[in-house]
Design a protein around this motif. Structure first.
Motif, PDB file in Angstrom:
ATOM      1  N   MET A 101       7.923 -22.030  44.323  1.00 52.73           N
ATOM      2  CA  MET A 101       7.170 -20.977  43.652  1.00 52.73           C
ATOM      3  C   MET A 101       8.002 -19.712  43.626  1.00 52.73           C
ATOM      4  SD  MET A 101       4.427 -19.737  46.521  1.00 52.73           S
ATOM      5  CE  MET A 101       4.034 -18.332  45.485  1.00 52.73           C
ATOM      6  N   VAL A 102       7.679 -18.865  42.673  1.00 52.11           N
ATOM      7  CA  VAL A 102       8.370 -17.577  42.579  1.00 52.11           C
ATOM      8  C   VAL A 102       7.353 -16.516  42.191  1.00 52.11           C
ATOM      9  CG1 VAL A 102       9.025 -17.877  40.143  1.00 52.11           C
ATOM     10  CG2 VAL A 102      10.357 -16.356  41.591  1.00 52.11           C
ATOM     11  N   LYS A 103       7.480 -15.351  42.817  1.00 48.76           N
ATOM     12  CA  LYS A 103       6.643 -14.207  42.430  1.00 48.76           C
ATOM     13  C   LYS A 103       7.590 -13.141  41.907  1.00 48.76           C
ATOM     14  CE  LYS A 103       2.668 -15.186  45.080  1.00 48.76           C
ATOM     15  NZ  LYS A 103       1.362 -14.583  45.280  1.00 48.76           N
ATOM     16  N   PRO A 104       7.605 -12.959  40.590  1.00 45.45           N
ATOM     17  CA  PRO A 104       8.588 -12.034  40.011  1.00 45.45           C
ATOM     18  C   PRO A 104       8.215 -10.581  40.272  1.00 45.45           C
ATOM     19  CG  PRO A 104       7.419 -13.279  38.304  1.00 45.45           C
ATOM     20  CD  PRO A 104       6.725 -13.527  39.597  1.00 45.45           C
ATOM     21  N   LYS A 105       8.696 -10.055  41.391  1.00 46.82           N
ATOM     22  CA  LYS A 105       8.415  -8.666  41.745  1.00 46.82           C
ATOM     23  C   LYS A 105       9.698  -7.966  42.158  1.00 46.82           C
ATOM     24  CE  LYS A 105       3.655  -9.082  43.259  1.00 46.82           C
ATOM     25  NZ  LYS A 105       2.729  -8.973  44.387  1.00 46.82           N
ATOM     26  N   THR A 106       9.668  -6.649  42.097  1.00 45.11           N
ATOM     27  CA  THR A 106      10.809  -5.874  42.582  1.00 45.11           C
ATOM     28  C   THR A 106      10.709  -5.759  44.097  1.00 45.11           C
ATOM     29  OG1 THR A 106       9.584  -3.809  42.410  1.00 45.11           O
ATOM     30  CG2 THR A 106      10.885  -4.484  40.471  1.00 45.11           C
ATOM     31  N   LEU A 107      11.797  -5.346  44.703  1.00 45.51           N
ATOM     32  CA  LEU A 107      11.842  -5.195  46.155  1.00 45.51           C
ATOM     33  C   LEU A 107      10.720  -4.271  46.639  1.00 45.51           C
ATOM     34  CD1 LEU A 107      13.244  -5.619  48.883  1.00 45.51           C
ATOM     35  CD2 LEU A 107      14.802  -3.767  48.289  1.00 45.51           C
ATOM     36  N   ASP A 108      10.504  -3.184  45.917  1.00 44.30           N
ATOM     37  CA  ASP A 108       9.480  -2.203  46.317  1.00 44.30           C
ATOM     38  C   ASP A 108       8.080  -2.800  46.362  1.00 44.30           C
ATOM     39  OD1 ASP A 108      11.558  -0.464  46.240  1.00 44.30           O
ATOM     40  OD2 ASP A 108      11.032   0.438  44.308  1.00 44.30           O
ATOM     41  N   ALA A 109       7.856  -3.803  45.515  1.00 43.20           N
ATOM     42  CA  ALA A 109       6.504  -4.347  45.383  1.00 43.20           C
ATOM     43  C   ALA A 109       6.253  -5.559  46.290  1.00 43.20           C
ATOM     44  CB  ALA A 109       6.243  -4.722  43.925  1.00 43.20           C
ATOM     45  N   GLU A 113       2.181 -10.796  52.267  1.00 40.29           N
ATOM     46  CA  GLU A 113       1.555 -11.996  51.710  1.00 40.29           C
ATOM     47  C   GLU A 113       2.514 -12.763  50.801  1.00 40.29           C
ATOM     48  OE1 GLU A 113      -1.286  -9.459  53.404  1.00 40.29           O
ATOM     49  OE2 GLU A 113       0.053  -8.932  51.721  1.00 40.29           O
ATOM     50  N   ASP A 114       3.217 -12.021  49.916  1.00 43.14           N
ATOM     51  CA  ASP A 114       4.172 -12.666  48.998  1.00 43.14           C
ATOM     52  C   ASP A 114       5.300 -13.340  49.762  1.00 43.14           C
ATOM     53  OD1 ASP A 114       2.883 -11.959  46.666  1.00 43.14           O
ATOM     54  OD2 ASP A 114       3.930 -10.041  46.500  1.00 43.14           O
ATOM     55  N   MET A 115       5.856 -12.626  50.735  1.00 42.72           N
ATOM     56  CA  MET A 115       6.961 -13.172  51.529  1.00 42.72           C
ATOM     57  C   MET A 115       6.503 -14.441  52.251  1.00 42.72           C
ATOM     58  SD  MET A 115       9.837 -11.430  51.223  1.00 42.72           S
ATOM     59  CE  MET A 115      10.845 -11.742  52.673  1.00 42.72           C
ATOM     60  N   THR A 116       5.330 -14.345  52.857  1.00 45.65           N
ATOM     61  CA  THR A 116       4.826 -15.462  53.659  1.00 45.65           C
ATOM     62  C   THR A 116       4.502 -16.671  52.801  1.00 45.65           C
ATOM     63  OG1 THR A 116       3.870 -13.826  55.165  1.00 45.65           O
ATOM     64  CG2 THR A 116       3.124 -16.096  55.405  1.00 45.65           C
ATOM     65  N   GLU A 117       3.818 -16.446  51.696  1.00 46.53           N
ATOM     66  CA  GLU A 117       3.415 -17.551  50.821  1.00 46.53           C
ATOM     67  C   GLU A 117       4.634 -18.246  50.219  1.00 46.53           C
ATOM     68  OE1 GLU A 117       0.679 -18.492  46.883  1.00 46.53           O
ATOM     69  OE2 GLU A 117       0.742 -16.426  47.649  1.00 46.53           O
ATOM     70  N   THR A 118       5.595 -17.445  49.762  1.00 45.27           N
ATOM     71  CA  THR A 118       6.799 -17.998  49.141  1.00 45.27           C
ATOM     72  C   THR A 118       7.621 -18.783  50.153  1.00 45.27           C
ATOM     73  OG1 THR A 118       6.852 -16.107  47.623  1.00 45.27           O
ATOM     74  CG2 THR A 118       8.842 -17.441  47.753  1.00 45.27           C
ATOM     75  N   TYR A 119       7.764 -18.227  51.357  1.00 45.50           N
ATOM     76  CA  TYR A 119       8.528 -18.898  52.405  1.00 45.50           C
ATOM     77  C   TYR A 119       7.838 -20.200  52.827  1.00 45.50           C
ATOM     78  CZ  TYR A 119      11.426 -19.406  56.608  1.00 45.50           C
ATOM     79  OH  TYR A 119      12.301 -19.881  57.557  1.00 45.50           O
ATOM     80  N   THR A 120       6.518 -20.160  52.922  1.00 46.76           N
ATOM     81  CA  THR A 120       5.755 -21.349  53.325  1.00 46.76           C
ATOM     82  C   THR A 120       5.993 -22.489  52.349  1.00 46.76           C
ATOM     83  OG1 THR A 120       4.052 -20.012  54.394  1.00 46.76           O
ATOM     84  CG2 THR A 120       3.446 -22.255  53.796  1.00 46.76           C
ATOM     85  N   THR A 121       5.935 -22.197  51.050  1.00 49.81           N
ATOM     86  CA  THR A 121       6.120 -23.236  50.034  1.00 49.81           C
ATOM     87  C   THR A 121       7.577 -23.663  49.909  1.00 49.81           C
ATOM     88  OG1 THR A 121       4.204 -22.504  48.756  1.00 49.81           O
ATOM     89  CG2 THR A 121       5.893 -23.748  47.565  1.00 49.81           C
ATOM     90  N   ASN A 122       8.480 -22.691  49.815  1.00 50.69           N
ATOM     91  CA  ASN A 122       9.876 -22.996  49.461  1.00 50.69           C
ATOM     92  C   ASN A 122      10.749 -23.432  50.631  1.00 50.69           C
ATOM     93  OD1 ASN A 122       9.016 -22.167  46.981  1.00 50.69           O
ATOM     94  ND2 ASN A 122      10.378 -20.413  46.796  1.00 50.69           N
ATOM     95  N   SER A 183      13.715 -17.013  50.510  1.00 58.03           N
ATOM     96  CA  SER A 183      13.237 -18.363  50.826  1.00 58.03           C
ATOM     97  C   SER A 183      14.302 -19.408  50.502  1.00 58.03           C
ATOM     98  CB  SER A 183      11.948 -18.675  50.060  1.00 58.03           C
ATOM     99  OG  SER A 183      12.199 -18.878  48.676  1.00 58.03           O
ATOM    100  N   LYS A 184      15.074 -19.184  49.444  1.00 58.58           N
ATOM    101  CA  LYS A 184      16.103 -20.149  49.056  1.00 58.58           C
ATOM    102  C   LYS A 184      17.342 -20.034  49.946  1.00 58.58           C
ATOM    103  CE  LYS A 184      14.070 -22.313  45.612  1.00 58.58           C
ATOM    104  NZ  LYS A 184      13.689 -23.735  45.714  1.00 58.58           N
ATOM    105  N   ALA A 185      17.659 -18.823  50.389  1.00 54.94           N
ATOM    106  CA  ALA A 185      18.752 -18.660  51.356  1.00 54.94           C
ATOM    107  C   ALA A 185      18.386 -19.410  52.636  1.00 54.94           C
ATOM    108  CB  ALA A 185      18.995 -17.181  51.645  1.00 54.94           C
ATOM    109  N   ALA A 186      17.132 -19.284  53.041  1.00 54.61           N
ATOM    110  CA  ALA A 186      16.649 -19.982  54.240  1.00 54.61           C
ATOM    111  C   ALA A 186      16.629 -21.491  54.017  1.00 54.61           C
ATOM    112  CB  ALA A 186      15.256 -19.480  54.615  1.00 54.61           C
ATOM    113  N   LEU A 187      16.300 -21.918  52.802  1.00 58.04           N
ATOM    114  CA  LEU A 187      16.290 -23.350  52.484  1.00 58.04           C
ATOM    115  C   LEU A 187      17.703 -23.935  52.593  1.00 58.04           C
ATOM    116  CD1 LEU A 187      14.760 -25.889  51.468  1.00 58.04           C
ATOM    117  CD2 LEU A 187      15.243 -25.121  49.132  1.00 58.04           C
ATOM    118  N   ASN A 188      18.695 -23.137  52.214  1.00 64.49           N
ATOM    119  CA  ASN A 188      20.082 -23.595  52.337  1.00 64.49           C
ATOM    120  C   ASN A 188      20.421 -23.842  53.814  1.00 64.49           C
ATOM    121  OD1 ASN A 188      20.291 -23.355  49.575  1.00 64.49           O
ATOM    122  ND2 ASN A 188      21.403 -21.416  49.620  1.00 64.49           N
TER     123      ASN A 188
END
Length: 224
Positions: A101-109, A113-122, A183-188
């Protein structure tokens, strides 16, 4: 055997109802010697978004659709049990962790929740998948001759992304997607850990960057 010839008896693809996942399923179905079992998993096999997959399954008896939510350990365990039943005494040759999954947001935004959800899935999803399907992958490796590692024997393929590269800040100007990149750096790194841990069992573990692909998820990179 010819190195170029992939000979897979059984394969499982997560996130198989659209995009890359569906592409993998179609590719395996088109092979001269298609797998005896293709397990296509998605969150909601009965839903509208899985229609294309259902149409394929109605034509191909070797294609089995299984409900699987990679963010839910119980769902993963249930799917592994179901796959094991289908396979009988034989193992699973190839596990393709494609769901993402991807949530297209800027760093500021970015948010917790976004970090956790994305990391959990990816990232955590592929970790749990590896754990749950390890017995079936081991079984496939044991049942395969030769000492080398290969996708025809037993393998985990994690679909990563150049977005996870620390050296190459691919399309940063277009899309920051920090949670996705992390999440993808961590997946590597997970792929590296899996390769170290599972090598003794004869299981190949790799991370693949498929290239930028025009899919539902990849399309997010097309928006500025």
């Amino acid at each position: 055997s010819n190195m170029g010839e992939l000979c897979v008896r059984s394969v499982l693809v997560t996130g198989a109802n659209r995009g890359l996942g569906l592409g993998f399923v179609q590719h395996f179905l088109r092979m001269p010697k298609p797998p005896q079992w293709i397990f296509a998993t998605c969150r909601d096999p009965k839903g509208q978004r899985a229609q294309e997959l259902k149409d394929l399954a109605s034509k191909h008896p070797n294609l089995v659709i299984i409900a699987l939510e990679v963010a839910d350990p119980a769902s993963i365990k249930a799917a592994a049990a179901k796959v094991g039943e289908h396979l009988g005494g034989s193992g699973l040759n190839l596990l393709i962790n494609n769901a993402g999954m991807v949530k297209p947001k800027t760093l500021d935004a970015e948010t917790l929740e976004d970090m956790t959800e994305t990391y959990t899935t990816n990232t955590t999803g592929p970790l749990l998948m590896g754990q749950a399907f390890l017995p079936l992958l081991k079984k496939a490796a044991q049942g395969s001759p030769g000492s080398g590692l290969s996708c025809s024997k037993a393998a985990i393929v994690n679909i990563s992304s150049i977005g996870g590269s620390i050296a190459c800040s691919f399309v940063w100007e277009l899309v920051q997607v920090v949670s996705y990149r992390c999440s993808k750096a961590a997946l590597n790194m997970l792929s590296k850990c899996q390769s170290l841990a599972y090598r003794e069992h004869g299981i190949l573990c790799v991370a693949l960057h498929p290239g930028w692909v025009q899919t539902d998820l990849g399309g997010a990179a097309g928006h500025t």
